[in-house]
Scaffold this motif. Structure first.
Motif, PDB file in Angstrom:
ATOM      1  N   LYS A 386       0.806  -1.221   0.000  1.00  0.00           N
ATOM      2  CA  LYS A 386       0.000   0.000   0.000  1.00  0.00           C
ATOM      3  C   LYS A 386       0.846   1.281   0.000  1.00  0.00           C
ATOM      4  N   CYS A 387       1.976   1.235   0.692  1.00  0.00           N
ATOM      5  CA  CYS A 387       2.790   2.459   0.888  1.00  0.00           C
ATOM      6  C   CYS A 387       4.035   2.376   0.008  1.00  0.00           C
ATOM      7  N   THR A 388       3.855   2.527  -1.251  1.00  0.00           N
ATOM      8  CA  THR A 388       4.945   2.316  -2.214  1.00  0.00           C
ATOM      9  C   THR A 388       5.920   3.498  -2.302  1.00  0.00           C
ATOM     10  N   LYS A 389       5.612   4.591  -1.577  1.00  0.00           N
ATOM     11  CA  LYS A 389       6.513   5.754  -1.596  1.00  0.00           C
ATOM     12  C   LYS A 389       7.573   5.676  -0.487  1.00  0.00           C
ATOM     13  N   LEU A 390       7.583   4.609   0.285  1.00  0.00           N
ATOM     14  CA  LEU A 390       8.507   4.477   1.406  1.00  0.00           C
ATOM     15  C   LEU A 390       9.961   4.673   0.977  1.00  0.00           C
ATOM     16  N   ARG A 391      10.681   5.463   1.773  1.00  0.00           N
ATOM     17  CA  ARG A 391      12.118   5.657   1.547  1.00  0.00           C
ATOM     18  C   ARG A 391      12.943   5.225   2.759  1.00  0.00           C
ATOM     19  N   ARG A 392      12.326   5.297   3.941  1.00  0.00           N
ATOM     20  CA  ARG A 392      13.043   4.941   5.168  1.00  0.00           C
ATOM     21  C   ARG A 392      12.180   3.988   5.992  1.00  0.00           C
ATOM     22  N   ILE A 393      12.750   2.863   6.407  1.00  0.00           N
ATOM     23  CA  ILE A 393      12.004   1.909   7.228  1.00  0.00           C
ATOM     24  C   ILE A 393      12.944   1.304   8.272  1.00  0.00           C
ATOM     25  N   ASN A 394      12.474   1.259   9.510  1.00  0.00           N
ATOM     26  CA  ASN A 394      13.258   0.720  10.620  1.00  0.00           C
ATOM     27  C   ASN A 394      12.468  -0.417  11.263  1.00  0.00           C
ATOM     28  N   LEU A 395      12.949  -1.649  11.104  1.00  0.00           N
ATOM     29  CA  LEU A 395      12.321  -2.842  11.675  1.00  0.00           C
ATOM     30  C   LEU A 395      13.254  -3.530  12.674  1.00  0.00           C
ATOM     31  N   CYS A 396      14.238  -2.792  13.163  1.00  0.00           N
ATOM     32  CA  CYS A 396      15.236  -3.365  14.069  1.00  0.00           C
ATOM     33  C   CYS A 396      14.566  -3.997  15.301  1.00  0.00           C
ATOM     34  N   PHE A 397      15.029  -5.188  15.676  1.00  0.00           N
ATOM     35  CA  PHE A 397      14.517  -5.929  16.834  1.00  0.00           C
ATOM     36  C   PHE A 397      13.067  -6.412  16.647  1.00  0.00           C
ATOM     37  N   CYS A 398      12.542  -6.381  15.441  1.00  0.00           N
ATOM     38  CA  CYS A 398      11.215  -6.966  15.185  1.00  0.00           C
ATOM     39  C   CYS A 398      11.457  -8.442  14.840  1.00  0.00           C
ATOM     40  N   ASP A 399      11.315  -9.287  15.839  1.00  0.00           N
ATOM     41  CA  ASP A 399      11.795 -10.666  15.755  1.00  0.00           C
ATOM     42  C   ASP A 399      11.066 -11.524  14.730  1.00  0.00           C
ATOM     43  N   TYR A 400       9.837 -11.134  14.364  1.00  0.00           N
ATOM     44  CA  TYR A 400       9.022 -12.013  13.517  1.00  0.00           C
ATOM     45  C   TYR A 400       8.947 -11.554  12.062  1.00  0.00           C
ATOM     46  N   ILE A 401       9.869 -10.692  11.669  1.00  0.00           N
ATOM     47  CA  ILE A 401       9.943 -10.275  10.263  1.00  0.00           C
ATOM     48  C   ILE A 401      10.619 -11.391   9.463  1.00  0.00           C
ATOM     49  N   THR A 402      10.018 -11.769   8.350  1.00  0.00           N
ATOM     50  CA  THR A 402      10.513 -12.897   7.564  1.00  0.00           C
ATOM     51  C   THR A 402      10.938 -12.468   6.162  1.00  0.00           C
ATOM     52  N   ASP A 403      11.584 -13.391   5.479  1.00  0.00           N
ATOM     53  CA  ASP A 403      12.024 -13.129   4.102  1.00  0.00           C
ATOM     54  C   ASP A 403      10.866 -12.698   3.213  1.00  0.00           C
ATOM     55  N   GLN A 404       9.730 -13.354   3.354  1.00  0.00           N
ATOM     56  CA  GLN A 404       8.600 -13.086   2.465  1.00  0.00           C
ATOM     57  C   GLN A 404       8.202 -11.609   2.497  1.00  0.00           C
ATOM     58  N   SER A 405       8.137 -11.033   3.694  1.00  0.00           N
ATOM     59  CA  SER A 405       7.723  -9.627   3.806  1.00  0.00           C
ATOM     60  C   SER A 405       8.769  -8.681   3.232  1.00  0.00           C
TER      61      SER A 405
END
Length: 575
Positions: A386-405
Motif C-alpha cells: 500500500k505504501c509504495t513511496k517508502l524511503r526509510r524503514i526501521n524494523l530493528c529488533f522486530c523478531d518475527y519479520i521474515t524473508d517473504q515480507s
C-alpha cells in the motif's frame, strides 16, 4: 582600603596633570577587584571635584571609572557625564572620546541580591545613549519583576545605542533581538530565571520563528510567562522538551498554542502530562509535525483527539509512548497526508494497528517500528503493497519479520534509501539479495546480527546499490573478504562500514577498502585477522577518517595507530 581610597581621591583632585592617569589606573583596578569595598562618600566627592576641572578628557576618565564600579547608582552618574559630553561636543567628537573605552558593565552576586532601586538604575542606564556595549549580571539574585523591568529596557533601546549583549548564565544577543535579526532562540538546562529572561526579551520581538527550550524544570508561573509571550508571536516551530510539563501546565500552554495559526512544528518530547490535558493538543489544527516521544503517560485518548482534528499532520513521533495500543494507531490511520510515523518501542502495537496504517496512510515516506516485537511480516507485507513511496524503514529488533515480507517490500518500494533490519535474525540471502536487485537508491543499510546472511546477498547489494554510504554487518559471521572487496570496488561513496566480529575478514579486503576516500568510520572490532598491514593503508589513504575501532585486534600495534594519528590527528581510535 580607607587609606587607598583617600590616596585615590587626593591624587586625583590635587594634581590635574596626573588625574587622568590615576583614574585610568583605578578603572583597571576596579575591574580586577570587582568594585569591592569602595566608599560611596569618597566616590561622590570625587565626582564633584573632578567635574570642577571641566576637562573633557578627565570627564571621560571619570565616567569610565564609574562604569567600572559594581554600583548601578554610579553607572547613572557615568551616563550623565557621557551624555553631557555628547551634547556639548557633538556626536563625532563624543564617539572619538570613547572609541578606546567601551563600557562592559558588571554586577556580580558578591554585592548581594539586586534591590528594587538597583534594578531601576540598571534599566535607566540601558535606556540611555552611552558607551555601554554589554551588561553582565551573572549569578545575581533577582526577582522576576526586576528581570521584566531590565528586559523591557533591553527591548526599548534608544536610537544610537550600542548595547549588544546581556549575560545572565547565558549570553543573550540583545542587539539582534532589538533589530529583529534573530530567527532561532535555543536554551538548554536553563534556570527558572533564564526562562523569564528569554520570554521577557522575546515578548516584543517579531523576528524569532523558532524557539527551543530543553531540560528545564518549569513551574506554573514560568509556563504562564511562556504562554503570554506565545500569544503575541507567530512562530513556525516550538520545542519544549524534557521540561516536566504536567497537566496543569499544559492546560495553560495549550490555549496559547491554539492561537498561533502559523505554528507548524511542535515538540513536547519527554514531558509528564497525561490524557487529562493531552487531548487539548487536538485544537492545534495548523500543526504538520508533532513530536510526543517519551511522553510516557500519554495513551490512545490523546492520540485519537490529535488524529481527529489535526488533519494536516505530515509527521508524528510517538517513540517510547508505551501505553499506545492498536486503538490509538487506528485513529492515526485517518491522517491520510502523514508521511512520517515513528512508533519505536510502542510495545503494545500488533499487526492489526499496522494494517490500519497501511490502509489509511498510503503517502508514508518514513516508518519506524523498532522493537515492536508483536508485529510480524504479515502486516509489513501489507504496508509494502500500500505504501509504495517508502524511503526509510526501521524494523530493528522486530523478531518475527521474515524473508517473504522483505521480498514484498523490495519489490514494491523501489525508492528505499534507508533500511534497518538489525537483529531480524530470520532474514536470509533470499530477501536481502532482492534489495540489491530492486532498490538502487539505498544509501544506509543495517543488517547487524542477521546471522544467516552470506556473501551472496552482500555482493548483490554492493553491485546494485552504488550510492551506499553506510553499511552495518556486525556479527554477520558468514561474511568474508569477498563482500568487503566488492563493496570497495563498486561503492566509492562509502562513509561507514561495521564488520565487528566478522572473524573471516582479513587484511586482503580491508586494504582494498582504502580506495574509499570518503570513509569516515571503520569498525573491525574483534576481527582478529586484521593487522598493521591493512590499517596502515587506511591511515595513508583515508584522510577523512574520524573513528576507527580496532578493539580486540591483537595484531594492530601502537606504531600503526601513531601513524594514523600523525596523518589524521582528529581521528578517534578505540582499542
Amino acid at each position: 582600603w580607607k587609606i587607598m581610597h583617600k590616596l585615590l581621591y587626593e591624587t586625583t583632585v590635587k594634581d590635574q596633570k596626573s588625574a587622568k592617569a590615576t583614574l585610568d589606573a583605578w578603572t583597571i583596578t576596579n575591574k580586577r577587584l570587582q568594585g569591592q569595598a569602595l566608599e560611596k562618600s569618597l566616590v561622590s566627592k570625587l565626582i564633584v571635584e573632578v567635574e570642577e576641572f571641566k576637562e573633557p578628557i578627565l570627564s571621560v576618565a571619570l565616567s569610565n571609572f564609574l562604569a567600572a564600579l559594581q554600583m548601578p547608582e554610579f553607572w547613572i552618574e557615568a551616563c550623565r557625564i557621557s551624555e553631557g559630553l555628547r551634547k556639548s561636543m557633538g556626536e563625532a567628537k563624543y564617539e572619538d572620546l570613547y572609541k578606546e573605552s567601551p563600557w562592559n558593565l558588571i554586577r556580580t552576586d558578591a554585592m548581594g541580591p539586586v534591590s528594587d532601586s538597583e534594578a531601576n538604575n540598571i534599566a535607566k542606564v540601558i535606556e540611555q545613549v552611552s558607551p555601554i556595549v554589554s551588561l553582565n549580571l551573572n549569578g545575581c539574585k533577582m526577582e522576576d519583576k526586576h528581570i521584566n523591568l531590565i528586559a523591557n529596557a533591553c527591548i526599548n533601546l534608544p536610537k544610537g545605542s550600542k548595547f549588544e549583549t546581556l549575560e545572565y548564565k547565558k549570553k543573550i544577543p540583545v542587539l539582534q533581538l532589538r533589530k529583529n535579526e534573530l530567527e532561532h532562540a535555543n536554551y538548554s538546562r536553563a534556570t527558572s530565571q533564564d526562562v523569564v529572561w528569554l520570554f521577557s526579551l522575546l515578548h516584543h520581538n517579531k523576528s524569532v520563528k523558532e524557539i527551543s527550550l530543553d531540560s528545564t524544570n518549569l513551574n506554573v508561573l514560568e509556563v504562564k510567562a511562556i504562554a503570554d509571550c506565545l500569544r503575541v508571536h507567530e512562530l513556525d516551530e516550538l520545542a519544549i522538551t524534557n521540561c516536566n510539563i504536567n497537566d496543569a501546565e499544559l492546560k495553560i500552554l495549550a490555549p496559547a498554542l491554539g492561537e498561533m495559526k502559523s505554528l507548524k512544528k511542535l515538540s513536547l518530547s519527554g514531558n509528564v502530562f497525561s490524557d487529562k490535558s493531552g487531548a487539548l493538543l487536538g485544537s492545534l489544527t495548523s500543526l504538520t509535525d508533532l513530536d510526543l516521544s517519551k511522553c510516557s503517560r500519554v495513551t490512545d485518548e490523546t492520540i485519537k483527539a490529535i488524529a481527529s482534528d489535526c488533519k494536516d499532520l505530515k509527521a508524528l513521533n510517538l517513540r517510547h509512548c508505551q501505553k499506545i495500543t492498536d486503538a490509538g494507531v487506528s485513529g492515526i490511520a485517518g491522517c491520510s497526508g502523514l508521511t512520517t510515523l515513528i512508533l519505536e518501542e510502542c510495545a503494545k502495537i500488533t499487526d492489526y494497528g499496522i494494517q490500519e496504517i497501511a490502509e489509511g496512510c498510503t503517502n508514508l515516506v518514513e516508518f519506524n517500528i523498532r522493537n515492536c516485537k508483536k508485529v510480524t511480516g504479515t502486516s509489513i507485507s501489507q504496508l509494502a503493497r500500500k505504501c509504495t513511496k517508502l524511503r526509510r524503514i526501521n524494523l530493528c529488533f522486530c523478531d518475527y519479520i521474515t524473508d517473504q515480507s522483505i521480498v514484498v517490500l523490495a519489490t514494491n518500494c523501489k525508492e528505499l534509501e534507508y533500511l534497518n533490519f538489525g537483529h531480524c535474525k530470520r532474514l536470509t540471502d533470499l530477501s536481502i539479495g532482492q534489495i540489491g536487485t530492486n532498490c538502487p537508491l539505498v544509501q544506509e543499510l543495517n543488517l547487524s546480527v542477521c546471522e544467516k546472511i552470506t556473501d551472496e546477498s552482500i555482493i548483490k547489494i554492493a553491485k546494485g546499490c552504488p550510492q551506499l554510504r553506510k553499511l552495518n554487518l556486525a556479527v554477520c559471521d558468514q561474511i568474508t573478504n569477498a563482500s568487503v572487496s566488492q563493496i570497495s570496488q563498486t561503492c566509492q561513496d562509502l562513509e561507514e562500514l561495521v564488520v565487528a566480529c566478522c572473524d573471516k575478514i582479513t587484511d586482503n579486503s580491508i586494504t582494498l577498502l582504502s580506495r574509499c576516500k570518503n570513509l569516515t568510520h571503520l569498525n573491525v572490532y574483534a576481527c582478529k585477522k586484521v593487522t598493521d598491514e591493512s590499517i596502515s593503508q587506511i591511515a595513508k589513504n583515508c584522510p577523512n577518517l574520524q573513528h576507527l575501532d580496532v578493539f580486540w585486534c591483537a595484531e594492530v600495534s601502537d606504531d600503526v595507530i601513531e601513524e594514523l594519528k600523525t596523518n589524521n590527528p582528529k581521528c578517534e581510535v578505540d582499542r
